[in-house]
Design a protein around this motif. Structure first.
Motif, mmCIF file in Angstrom:
data_model
loop_
_atom_site.group_PDB
_atom_site.id
_atom_site.type_symbol
_atom_site.label_atom_id
_atom_site.label_comp_id
_atom_site.label_asym_id
_atom_site.label_seq_id
_atom_site.Cartn_x
_atom_site.Cartn_y
_atom_site.Cartn_z
ATOM 1 N N GLY A 1 16.593 30.546 24.827
ATOM 2 C CA GLY A 1 15.872 30.548 25.913
ATOM 3 C C GLY A 1 16.554 32.072 25.636
ATOM 4 N N ARG A 2 17.550 32.526 24.859
ATOM 5 C CA ARG A 2 18.217 34.046 25.136
ATOM 6 C C ARG A 2 16.750 35.019 24.278
ATOM 7 N NH1 ARG A 2 22.449 31.590 24.965
ATOM 8 N NH2 ARG A 2 24.015 31.963 26.799
ATOM 9 N N ARG A 3 16.509 34.293 23.192
ATOM 10 C CA ARG A 3 15.526 35.165 22.648
ATOM 11 C C ARG A 3 14.120 33.993 21.805
ATOM 12 N NH1 ARG A 3 17.061 39.272 19.403
ATOM 13 N NH2 ARG A 3 15.701 38.392 16.979
ATOM 14 N N SER B 1 23.695 22.738 28.775
ATOM 15 C CA SER B 1 24.611 22.430 27.605
ATOM 16 C C SER B 1 24.030 21.156 27.597
ATOM 17 C CB SER B 1 26.358 22.727 27.412
ATOM 18 O OG SER B 1 26.669 24.097 27.071
ATOM 19 N N GLY B 2 24.077 20.733 28.516
ATOM 20 C CA GLY B 2 22.784 19.239 28.519
ATOM 21 C C GLY B 2 22.358 19.371 28.167
ATOM 22 N N PHE B 3 21.458 20.612 28.971
ATOM 23 C CA PHE B 3 19.766 20.338 28.458
ATOM 24 C C PHE B 3 19.510 20.852 26.550
ATOM 25 C CE2 PHE B 3 15.360 22.376 27.347
ATOM 26 C CZ PHE B 3 15.118 22.351 27.400
ATOM 27 N N LYS B 4 20.111 21.272 26.120
ATOM 28 C CA LYS B 4 20.039 21.501 25.129
ATOM 29 C C LYS B 4 20.395 20.183 23.831
ATOM 30 C CE LYS B 4 21.017 26.204 25.049
ATOM 31 N NZ LYS B 4 21.456 27.721 24.317
ATOM 32 N N PHE C 1 22.784 26.515 12.121
ATOM 33 C CA PHE C 1 22.512 25.521 13.965
ATOM 34 C C PHE C 1 22.723 26.233 15.342
ATOM 35 C CE2 PHE C 1 23.059 21.290 16.281
ATOM 36 C CZ PHE C 1 21.973 21.629 16.537
ATOM 37 N N TYR C 2 24.222 26.427 15.073
ATOM 38 C CA TYR C 2 24.810 26.207 16.797
ATOM 39 C C TYR C 2 24.314 28.281 17.270
ATOM 40 C CZ TYR C 2 27.540 28.622 19.846
ATOM 41 O OH TYR C 2 28.574 29.283 21.445
ATOM 42 N N GLN C 3 23.439 28.798 15.767
ATOM 43 C CA GLN C 3 22.522 30.219 16.481
ATOM 44 C C GLN C 3 21.847 29.551 17.046
ATOM 45 O OE1 GLN C 3 22.061 32.504 13.164
ATOM 46 N NE2 GLN C 3 21.916 34.111 14.165
ATOM 47 N N CYS C 4 21.128 28.702 16.926
ATOM 48 C CA CYS C 4 19.526 27.473 16.921
ATOM 49 C C CYS C 4 19.897 27.244 18.818
ATOM 50 C CB CYS C 4 18.688 26.883 16.416
ATOM 51 S SG CYS C 4 18.781 27.659 14.441
ATOM 52 N N LEU C 5 20.845 27.107 18.629
ATOM 53 C CA LEU C 5 21.022 26.496 19.949
ATOM 54 C C LEU C 5 21.360 27.817 21.165
ATOM 55 C CD1 LEU C 5 23.354 23.039 19.896
ATOM 56 C CD2 LEU C 5 21.000 23.946 19.902
ATOM 57 N N HIS C 6 22.159 28.369 19.938
ATOM 58 C CA HIS C 6 22.701 30.137 21.632
ATOM 59 C C HIS C 6 21.792 30.679 21.711
ATOM 60 C CE1 HIS C 6 25.424 33.018 22.976
ATOM 61 N NE2 HIS C 6 25.031 33.580 22.004
ATOM 62 N N THR C 7 20.740 30.728 20.858
ATOM 63 C CA THR C 7 19.394 31.895 20.995
ATOM 64 C C THR C 7 18.726 31.209 22.087
ATOM 65 O OG1 THR C 7 18.708 31.388 18.868
ATOM 66 C CG2 THR C 7 20.052 33.350 18.575
ATOM 67 N N ASP D 1 16.261 29.138 33.682
ATOM 68 C CA ASP D 1 17.569 28.432 33.379
ATOM 69 C C ASP D 1 18.226 27.643 32.643
ATOM 70 O OD1 ASP D 1 18.043 31.351 35.001
ATOM 71 O OD2 ASP D 1 17.570 30.901 36.815
ATOM 72 N N TRP D 2 17.219 26.407 32.987
ATOM 73 C CA TRP D 2 17.759 25.050 32.959
ATOM 74 C C TRP D 2 17.626 25.177 31.204
ATOM 75 C CZ3 TRP D 2 13.530 23.814 30.006
ATOM 76 C CH2 TRP D 2 12.029 24.295 30.620
#
Length: 446
Positions: A46-48, A221-224, A38-44, A216-217
């Motif tokens: 906007g990046r991938r 973290s708040g947006f995610k 789950f954390y991997q999903c949030l981290h990626t 960028d938005w």
């Protein structure tokens, strides 16, 4: 380095859960691995283009996290002992994750670059997206009247409207908002007509994954966190109304379904006005059971080979099915899992529902315990290669990256099988191939 940190964090979380809760070691590890995906999903985000990341998290949710909750709260609902089931499910989930992330034949181009190229190519080509939406609307209409033998073809055609949303969004053309609204409206009407909410959920999710790239938005973290809360709330509303809506609009078979937009709006409004209905025990339990793939997978493990012998690799025949048109094969297998459930479990069959034993369960009933775990690694590797093959092609065909959601729309769940996911991918890729070829012959830039 990042993955080493994730592994260390996962091990630490599993140890803390094991020491500080009544969970077993395998239950603690399963919850921890689900949290990491789950954390991997949030981290990626906007990046991938995080299609593979969201897929593996949904798989962990359905075969690990929800079953762990069931073992804690409704242990009698699970067909197998916790350790026996989770030893197989957790091993399979890890191998599936590895298969999806093996750096085999990967493109080295950042995903943002693909989106930027598509944007640049579509500048001043707003009519392309509008044309795709028009083709998709034709597909939606054809689905209603087409015979079953060719209905699947028009499902792919209808997806053009959903792809056209991305074309129109990135082209920044005049009138794009109206065109997008029409396409989204068509998807909503299809949901109302069929009473099937999965396609709506997955397409909205895929649009978010694509549009999030490079903004960028998205990295705030708040947006995610807000996005997760909103998504969970919307899913809770849909799950809350689904049973009641189908009860009033479905008959006894799949052909006896009638849409009722007024009822749909009424049910949604009722839930928003009275949020307490969202957490009523009966609908929550039904939704929980529906997402708990440990029940179907565990039932298959109990049933095979005690009552039904291993299929010895029959599943691999599904790799050839998409290349044989139903017009030339009257008895071609159908998707949905009904025959699989009947053969490999003792679960009841309801004509109006679609359930399956999951790709991992499919691996078990074909190859046994260890063979199933190895099978799911290659299952993940297959789609890993397909995903990156599309990206490599997109280096020369800029807009092809916008077709990725169509290729993987039916993969973002673990409730299906190889035939469904592979068949959908092959049909969509073949359609895109002929679509680009036809556009080239007509000298139309898409």
């Amino acid at each position: 380095m990042q993955r080493i940190i994730w592994v260390f964090s996962g091990v630490l979380l599993a140890v803390l859960l094991y020491l500080g809760s009544p969970m077993t070691a395998l239950e603690s590890a399963s919850v921890s691995f689900s949290a990491i995906t789950f954390y991997q999903c949030l981290h990626t985000l906007g990046r991938r283009i995080a299609i593979l990341e969201i897929w593996v998290f949904i798989a962990c949710l359905e075969i690990l996290l929800i079953p762990c909750v069931a073992y804690a709260v409704f242990p009698a609902s699970m067909p197998l002992d916790s350790d026996l089931y989770l030893s197989f499910a957790l091993s399979g989930a890890i191998l599936f994750w590895l298969g999806l992330h093996v750096p085999f034949a990967r493109s080295t181009v950042p995903h943002q670059a693909y989106i930027d190229r598509a944007k640049a190519y579509l500048k001043d080509k707003g009519n392309v997206g509008i044309g795709l939406i028009g083709i998709g609307l034709t597909g939606h209409i054809a689905q209603i009247v087409a015979p079953d033998s060719v209905k699947a073809l028009f499902v792919v055609v209808a997806n053009c409207a959903n792809i056209g949303v991305l074309y129109t969004y990135y082209s920044r053309s005049r009138g794009r908002n109206l065109a997008i609204l029409i396409a989204v409206g068509a998807l909503l009407l299809q949901t109302v007509r069929q009473g099937m909410f999965g396609e709506l959920v997955f397409w909205v999710l895929l649009w978010v994954l694509m549009v999030a790239m490079g903004n960028d938005w998205v990295f705030r973290s708040g947006f995610k966190l807000g996005l997760v809360v909103f998504g969970f709330g919307a899913l809770l509303v849909l799950q809350s109304i689904k049973f009641e809506y189908r009860l009033n609009t479905w008959g006894n078979t799949r052909d006896e379904r009638e849409g009722d937009a007024g009822l749909m709006v009424e049910l949604v409004a009722e839930r928003l006005q009275n949020p307490a209905k969202l957490v009523e025990i009966a609908p929550l339990y039904n939704s929980f059971t529906r997402f708990n793939q440990g029940i179907t997978m565990g039932s298959a493990m109990v049933h095979v080979p005690l009552n039904e012998p291993f299929a010895n690799g029959e599943v691999l025949l599904a790799l050839t099915y998409p290349f044989i048109p139903r017009l030339f094969w009257n008895n071609k297998p159908i998707t949905g899992g009904e025959e699989t459930i009947r053969r490999f479990t003792n679960l009841p069959i309801f004509k109006n529902n679609s359930i399956n034993i999951t790709p991992l369960g499919e691996g078990y009933v074909n190859f046994g315990y260890w063979g199933g775990i190895i099978y799911i690694f290659f299952f993940g590797l297959l789609f890993n290669c397909c995903f990156h093959w599309v990206l490599k092609k997109a280096e020369y065909i800029p807009t092809l990256v916008l077709w990725l959601p169509s290729f993987f729309a039916r993969s973002l769940t673990f409730e299906t099988d190889l035939y469904t996911t592979w068949g959908s991918l092959v049909q969509s890729v073949l359609f895109a191939f002929f679509f680009y070829k036809m556009a080239g012959l007509l000298r139309i830039s898409i």
